[in-house]
Design a protein around this motif. Structure first.
Motif, mmCIF file in Angstrom:
data_model
loop_
_atom_site.group_PDB
_atom_site.id
_atom_site.type_symbol
_atom_site.label_atom_id
_atom_site.label_comp_id
_atom_site.label_asym_id
_atom_site.label_seq_id
_atom_site.Cartn_x
_atom_site.Cartn_y
_atom_site.Cartn_z
ATOM 1 N N SER A 1 1.002 -1.261 0.053
ATOM 2 C CA SER A 1 0.018 0.233 -0.210
ATOM 3 C C SER A 1 0.833 1.044 -0.072
ATOM 4 N N GLY A 2 1.233 1.406 0.477
ATOM 5 C CA GLY A 2 2.776 2.546 0.801
ATOM 6 C C GLY A 2 3.748 2.204 -0.925
ATOM 7 N N GLU A 3 4.121 1.480 -1.404
ATOM 8 C CA GLU A 3 4.021 1.743 -2.756
ATOM 9 C C GLU A 3 3.213 2.297 -4.175
ATOM 10 N N ASP A 4 2.442 1.802 -3.061
ATOM 11 C CA ASP A 4 1.019 2.335 -4.327
ATOM 12 C C ASP A 4 0.975 3.766 -3.980
ATOM 13 N N TYR A 5 1.064 4.410 -3.041
ATOM 14 C CA TYR A 5 0.936 5.587 -2.133
ATOM 15 C C TYR A 5 1.818 6.376 -3.079
ATOM 16 N N ALA A 6 3.339 6.169 -2.804
ATOM 17 C CA ALA A 6 4.742 6.717 -3.342
ATOM 18 C C ALA A 6 4.527 6.678 -4.636
ATOM 19 N N ARG A 7 4.228 5.955 -5.474
ATOM 20 C CA ARG A 7 3.948 5.652 -7.152
ATOM 21 C C ARG A 7 3.480 6.704 -7.715
ATOM 22 N N GLU B 1 6.256 9.231 -20.969
ATOM 23 C CA GLU B 1 7.267 8.610 -19.975
ATOM 24 C C GLU B 1 8.739 8.895 -19.430
ATOM 25 N N TYR B 2 8.625 10.469 -19.281
ATOM 26 C CA TYR B 2 9.700 10.558 -18.848
ATOM 27 C C TYR B 2 9.884 12.165 -18.623
ATOM 28 N N ASP B 3 10.079 12.721 -17.599
ATOM 29 C CA ASP B 3 9.458 13.712 -16.827
ATOM 30 C C ASP B 3 10.949 15.003 -17.599
ATOM 31 N N PRO B 4 11.389 16.050 -17.094
ATOM 32 C CA PRO B 4 12.406 16.482 -17.654
ATOM 33 C C PRO B 4 14.086 16.394 -17.320
ATOM 34 N N HIS B 5 14.269 15.825 -15.564
ATOM 35 C CA HIS B 5 15.282 15.127 -15.919
ATOM 36 C C HIS B 5 15.905 13.422 -16.025
ATOM 37 N N GLY B 6 14.795 13.372 -16.815
ATOM 38 C CA GLY B 6 15.150 12.103 -17.558
ATOM 39 C C GLY B 6 13.975 10.541 -16.295
ATOM 40 N N ASP B 7 13.389 10.829 -15.473
ATOM 41 C CA ASP B 7 12.785 9.573 -14.460
ATOM 42 C C ASP B 7 11.846 8.932 -15.474
ATOM 43 N N PRO B 8 11.576 7.818 -15.244
ATOM 44 C CA PRO B 8 9.929 7.479 -15.512
ATOM 45 C C PRO B 8 9.047 8.000 -15.033
ATOM 46 N N GLY C 1 -0.421 2.923 -12.907
ATOM 47 C CA GLY C 1 0.939 2.528 -11.906
ATOM 48 C C GLY C 1 2.125 1.791 -12.864
ATOM 49 N N HIS C 2 1.812 1.711 -14.069
ATOM 50 C CA HIS C 2 3.135 0.904 -14.869
ATOM 51 C C HIS C 2 4.287 2.123 -15.019
ATOM 52 N N LEU C 3 5.207 1.336 -15.382
ATOM 53 C CA LEU C 3 6.382 2.482 -15.673
ATOM 54 C C LEU C 3 7.412 2.366 -16.723
ATOM 55 N N PRO C 4 7.341 2.685 -18.086
ATOM 56 C CA PRO C 4 8.400 2.151 -18.894
ATOM 57 C C PRO C 4 9.192 1.250 -19.018
ATOM 58 N N LYS C 5 9.896 0.799 -19.867
ATOM 59 C CA LYS C 5 11.000 0.070 -19.631
ATOM 60 C C LYS C 5 11.809 0.527 -20.277
ATOM 61 N N ILE C 6 12.875 1.783 -19.360
ATOM 62 C CA ILE C 6 13.811 2.223 -19.581
ATOM 63 C C ILE C 6 14.908 1.872 -19.098
ATOM 64 N N ASN C 7 16.341 2.216 -20.126
ATOM 65 C CA ASN C 7 18.124 2.181 -18.453
ATOM 66 C C ASN C 7 17.855 3.113 -18.165
#
Length: 231
Positions: A77-83, A134-141, A147-153
């Motif tokens: 639940s904490g991870e869902d909230y934080a995400r 898929e990314y913010d201005p600093h390159g973070d997904p 709650g799905h994240l893009p697949k990135i390196n």
């Protein structure tokens, strides 16, 4: 009447919400999902005692698994909230950067002020307006609404790159505006190609080539820039 230093510090700590704690844990946990209390304190610029008090509260509320002197990790639940908080923050950052025109060193603090008050409906509309980024201005997904994240390196810290290797900037940490202003000044931005010329053993600083110009950067700066090798 002006506040004394202790009163100012107490007011500042009161303004650090549980969302701030959960976001830091989510973004900065290690590969096992754990983070030390002192790491949280360093990022939020508060005392270890204040962090301990909040972690106890978050544990009682079911958001984190916390044992003193051991690593802390988010519950489901904490991870869902934080995400969700991270999603809201990063969409605001991109909106402020692309639509409003704020530079990347200004958007973090503004997004922090806005992320708590916007409705999910507004965030979803902003995401649609930005064409589902898929990314913010600093390159973070950016997590999508499910709650799905893009697949990135995510890359490796620039400080770990050996001399003679050319790399491209994937993302940078956004917690310090002066850091972002500094790297902008020396020509570092997302997707910028950098050649590591020399790594100095004495202080672990790097001599790098950016736009055919050599620049020395500290180990602290290099640790907050993440890159991938250019093949």
């Amino acid at each position: 009447m002006s506040l004394n230093l202790l009163e100012q510090m107490n007011l500042y700590m009161q303004n650090i919400s549980k969302e701030d704690y959960l976001s830091v844990i989510y973004k900065s946990a290690d590969s096992n999902g754990e983070i030390k209390a002192n790491q949280i304190a360093e990022q939020l610029n508060i005392s270890n005692a204040a962090v301990t008090d909040m972690l106890r509260k978050l544990s009682k509320e079911g958001y984190v698994e916390y044992k003193r002197y051991k690593g802390t990790k988010l519950t489901n639940s904490g991870e869902d909230y934080a995400r969700n908080m991270v999603r809201r923050h990063r969409i605001w950052e991109l909106f402020l950067h692309q639509i409003v025109g704020l530079p990347w060193d200004k958007v973090h603090n503004e997004a922090h002020n806005l992320e708590h008050s916007a409705s999910d409906e507004l965030i979803n509309k902003m995401e649609e307006m930005l064409d589902y980024p898929e990314y913010d201005p600093h390159g973070d997904p950016i997590p999508d609404k499910n709650g799905h994240l893009p697949k990135i390196n995510l890359g490796v810290p620039l400080g770990s790159v050996k001399p003679g290797i050319k790399v491209k900037v994937n993302r940078v940490h956004d917690f310090d505006s002066s850091f972002l202003q500094y790297i902008s000044k020396i020509g570092i931005e997302l997707n910028k190609e950098i050649m590591v010329v020399e790594a100095l053993e004495f202080d672990h600083s790097l001599l790098v080539e950016i736009d055919k110009k050599e620049t020395s950067i500290s180990s602290k700066v290099a640790a907050n820039i993440f890159v991938t090798e250019v093949k």
